[in-house]
Design an enzyme around this catalytic site. Structure first.
Site, PDB file in Angstrom:
ATOM      1  NE  ARG A   1      -2.565  -1.869   3.161  1.00 23.88           N
ATOM      2  CZ  ARG A   1      -2.455  -3.168   3.419  1.00 23.88           C
ATOM      3  NH1 ARG A   1      -2.821  -4.046   2.514  1.00 23.88           N
ATOM      4  NH2 ARG A   1      -1.974  -3.592   4.565  1.00 23.88           N
TER       5      ARG A   1
ATOM      6  CD  GLU B   1      -1.053  -9.846  16.778  1.00 25.02           C
ATOM      7  OE1 GLU B   1      -1.791 -10.111  17.729  1.00 25.02           O
ATOM      8  OE2 GLU B   1      -1.415  -9.205  15.778  1.00 25.02           O
TER       9      GLU B   1
END
Length: 190
Positions: free
Chosen positions: A72, A109
């Site tokens: 992005r 994560e």
């Protein structure tokens, strides 16, 4: 720092940008409020506001490189680079660039990932901004900073359209300034 804390408080462009970002609950997994910037790209006025705010910030900083984080960051970086007279460097996921690359690993994560760039993409002492759509923990941007600095470039600032509340008040990332346009929407629904 958030743009509203840096002279743009009450700026209707920020409100338009925030309103143009769609929130998708439970994507890509339960409990995530995904900040979908594709709707921002569909709103030509809000998209232009996004680019204009970044261009206004960087046009007089002698930036020679805009580095965009896959994927992005690629949507904002080239437009900013063209407007300020800088080159654009794509920072890609592993195996996406032909030729000789350097890479930097970072923590996710649940695991690890890497960013890569061509070894000859940036020159020592070039002034760089790094752009991405969203900053959460700062791991990806930190890897991008390390890539640039490993080649002798000067990272001037990291910039993101969206910054999670956890980064509010965090004006620096790996010692580099962090500039964020808006906070995400819909987080209070969980």
């Amino acid at each position: 720092m958030f743009a509203a804390e840096n002279g743009l408080k009450g700026d209707q462009r920020l409100e338009a940008i925030s309103a143009a970002i769609r929130v998708v609950p439970n994507f890509p997994k339960k409990g995530i409020m995904f900040q979908d910037i594709t709707t921002l790209l569909l709103d030509h006025k809000a998209f232009k506001h996004t680019i204009d705010i970044f261009v206004d910030r960087y046009k007089d900083m002698q930036i020679s490189v805009v580095a965009g984080v896959e994927a992005r960051g690629f949507m904002f970086g080239p437009s900013i680079a063209l407007a300020i007279g800088a080159k654009f460097i794509p920072l890609r996921k592993p195996g996406k660039l032909p030729g000789k690359v350097i890479s930097e690993s970072y923590e996710l994560e649940y695991g690890h990932d890497r960013l890569e760039m061509h070894v000859d993409a940036v020159e020592p002492r070039e002034r760089v901004i790094i752009i991405d759509d969203l900053v959460a923990t700062g791991g990806t941007l930190s890897a991008a900073i390390s890539l640039m600095e490993s080649q002798g470039a000067e990272v001037v600032e990291c910039a993101c359209v969206i910054g999670l509340p956890e980064v509010k008040g965090q004006h620096k990332l790996k010692g580099k300034p962090l500039y964020v346009l808006v906070e995400p929407s819909g987080l209070d629904e969980f």
